[in-house]
Design an enzyme around this catalytic site. Sequence first.
Site, PDB file in Angstrom:
ATOM      1  CB  CYS A   2      -0.941   0.097   1.199  1.00 30.46           C
ATOM      2  SG  CYS A   2      -2.030  -1.298   1.378  1.00 30.46           S
ATOM      3  NE  ARG A  27       4.672   1.913  -0.221  1.00 27.41           N
ATOM      4  CZ  ARG A  27       5.724   1.718   0.544  1.00 27.41           C
ATOM      5  NH1 ARG A  27       6.909   2.015   0.100  1.00 27.41           N
ATOM      6  NH2 ARG A  27       5.598   1.256   1.763  1.00 27.41           N
ATOM      7  CD1 TRP A  74      -0.036  -6.107  -3.171  1.00 24.93           C
ATOM      8  CD2 TRP A  74      -0.219  -6.721  -1.033  1.00 24.93           C
ATOM      9  NE1 TRP A  74       0.384  -7.411  -3.069  1.00 24.93           N
ATOM     10  CE2 TRP A  74       0.284  -7.820  -1.769  1.00 24.93           C
ATOM     11  CE3 TRP A  74      -0.418  -6.893   0.341  1.00 24.93           C
ATOM     12  CZ2 TRP A  74       0.599  -9.046  -1.196  1.00 24.93           C
ATOM     13  CZ3 TRP A  74      -0.107  -8.118   0.915  1.00 24.93           C
ATOM     14  CH2 TRP A  74       0.394  -9.172   0.148  1.00 24.93           C
ATOM     15  CG  ASN A 100       1.444   0.953   4.248  1.00 22.00           C
ATOM     16  OD1 ASN A 100       1.166  -0.239   4.133  1.00 22.00           O
ATOM     17  ND2 ASN A 100       2.660   1.430   4.081  1.00 22.00           N
ATOM     18  N   GLY A 101      -0.569  -0.832   6.454  1.00 25.29           N
ATOM     19  CA  GLY A 101      -0.168  -1.686   7.572  1.00 25.29           C
ATOM     20  C   GLY A 101      -1.273  -2.668   7.876  1.00 25.29           C
ATOM     21  CD  GLU A 489      17.860 -12.080  -7.244  1.00 27.78           C
ATOM     22  OE1 GLU A 489      17.346 -12.635  -6.267  1.00 27.78           O
ATOM     23  OE2 GLU A 489      17.415 -11.015  -7.719  1.00 27.78           O
ATOM     24  CE  LYS A 493      14.442 -10.389  -9.410  1.00 28.62           C
ATOM     25  NZ  LYS A 493      15.063  -9.767  -8.282  1.00 28.62           N
ATOM     26  CD  GLU A 496      10.529 -10.802  -7.942  1.00 22.13           C
ATOM     27  OE1 GLU A 496      11.707 -10.869  -8.361  1.00 22.13           O
ATOM     28  OE2 GLU A 496      10.098  -9.836  -7.304  1.00 22.13           O
ATOM     29  CG  HIS A 512      21.433 -36.411  -4.307  1.00 23.37           C
ATOM     30  ND1 HIS A 512      21.916 -37.642  -3.988  1.00 23.37           N
ATOM     31  CD2 HIS A 512      22.519 -35.629  -4.548  1.00 23.37           C
ATOM     32  CE1 HIS A 512      23.238 -37.622  -3.998  1.00 23.37           C
ATOM     33  NE2 HIS A 512      23.623 -36.401  -4.343  1.00 23.37           N
ATOM     34  CE  LYS A 609      11.756  -1.879  -5.100  1.00 23.34           C
ATOM     35  NZ  LYS A 609      12.289  -3.148  -5.589  1.00 23.34           N
TER      36      LYS A 609
END
Length: 614
Positions: A2, A27, A74, A100-101, A489, A493, A496, A512, A609
Amino acid sequence: MCGIVGYIGNKKACPILIAGLTRLEYRGYDSAGVSTIEKKGLSIKKAKGRVKNLNTLDGINELEGTIGIAHTRWATHGKPSDENAHPHQDNSKTFSVVHNGIIENYTELRNLLENNGYHFYSQTDTEVIPNLIHYYFTKDKEKDSIMKFLRAVRNACLDLKGSYAIEVISSYFPDNMIVVRKDSPLVIGTCENEKYISSDIPAILSYTRDFYLLNDLEFTILSRTSAKFFDTELNEIKKKTDVIEWNSSAAEKDGYEDFMLKEIYEQPTAVRETIGSRISNNLKCEFEELKFTKEQLKKINKIYIIACGTAMHAGLSGKNTIEKLCRIPTEVDIASEFRYRDPIIDKNTLCIFISQSGETADTIAALKLAKSEGATTIAISNVIGSSITREADYSIYTHAGPEIAVASTKAYTSQVVLINILAIYFAEILKSTKKEILDNLKQEILSLPKKIEETLKCKDQILEFAKKVYQEKDMFFLGRGIDETVAKEGSLKLKEISYIHSESYAAGELKHGPIALIENGVTVIGIMTDEKLVEKTISNIQEVITRGAKTLIITNQKINYNSFNEAIVIPETNPLVSPILSVIPLQLLSYFISKEKGLDVDKPRNLAKSVTVE
Ligand code: F6R
């Protein structure tokens, strides 16, 4: 998660708020809204979907108010919908709030308010806030005043459990706004007759460089010309502004199609900035922010590196270098696990926290835990004054410039650079590694910006490969040692931003179990940058080729490339810093695959983000 924006000045607030939300959209982007103070009282316009939908709402262009608050969401509590979009109001429509939170005890508070006659119209946790403010405001029998408004906000906040950054406006106080934060980010940009409020600095950087960076529970009354700060007892406290050096164009796309591509191309500059004066041309290594003595470092018998996602992957490369150069056992932990696994910490433990935003809820909580157990703490962040930097004993900055795309790229490379320099700094104090080895590594670090430029030339080759594989359903990333950290990484990526399922494995581990998944045509990407391990990894890649896999390798070794479908050759470097180069083809690969699929690279689905919720 948010984004919130606020404006108080003499211009029309609404266009400024929408412009700010557009910059903060990374965000959260499932609904958005604004509330302004109009002559007739509070206005509210909100809608499900992206911020641009706000421009289509009836009456939005007629809003004249010069004070307003805004939010891009969000979703946490309640699905994305018009009703759940912020701002929210109390039942009498006297107070508008954006938040926000997460309010953890909202069910309890909602019951309390319902028992006092309040009704709820959304499924959000936020809606309790304006109603609680109204509840305390009407219970207070003092004459109406701005302090009474502040008292009501303070009393409401003291009832809240969880995290919040909130902005409150009221039709009773048409010249003010109250803002406060706890464990969620909020900054106030200040000019002579205007105040800009935002979840982060880049969104309002084009208006001012002077910022108040709020600490937890500093209740702030804003007017056009002033910002007054109060503690929880409502005693006034003095705060100074910080001048933010970032260039405002750093928060714009500057001709690039997307922020992610821009940020990938900014890596030579970002890494140069990270190195800064920490390694001079005569190979002196200095950290003006740190003051460790040999005695202090000698006592450290354990290092934890704690972070989430990409920042955690940078931590894996930090572990590798710290253990090699300093010979101190180092563990890397995911912050959300660390905080609940009862880690062994004492006063001889050093905990290093890595967070681009500095606002990741799990990382902050892990930091608080480490401090409470007596550890020495260092924060590595990209954002000056962010929460982790205010909590930690020491803070060091990557100086990579604002990172806007949800997928982290330049933050990762600059974190890897910084933690390598940190390891060198420790090793020099401890005298745990020979000078020639450290000098060689420093020289390599100084040459990285040029080598990144060189590596970026693989763009066309990667684009061609992306065109061949973008419709695939699964991919595998393999590497050994330091290359395995980059495989992780690369795989993250890809997931995402291209929504392709992928796995990363230590190359030797494949046989294995996971090799059962390899069948004709599956794409396997091998990273091989360490001379000592390259032959071993080649053998593992041969095993998948035999089973029909299509292979792309990323290497700086002189090997026979013919057995692979595609080979990306990158500049040679010291394996300790090779992730800074070998990750670049993988960043570009996920970028081009995402573009081929026509996806929104900068705002991938379900992500945001700065993960400020647990
Ligand atoms: C991946 C990504 C995330 C972040 C993670 C931590 O591209 O961006 O995995 O790395 O959410 O964020 P910070 O570094 O802000 O703590």
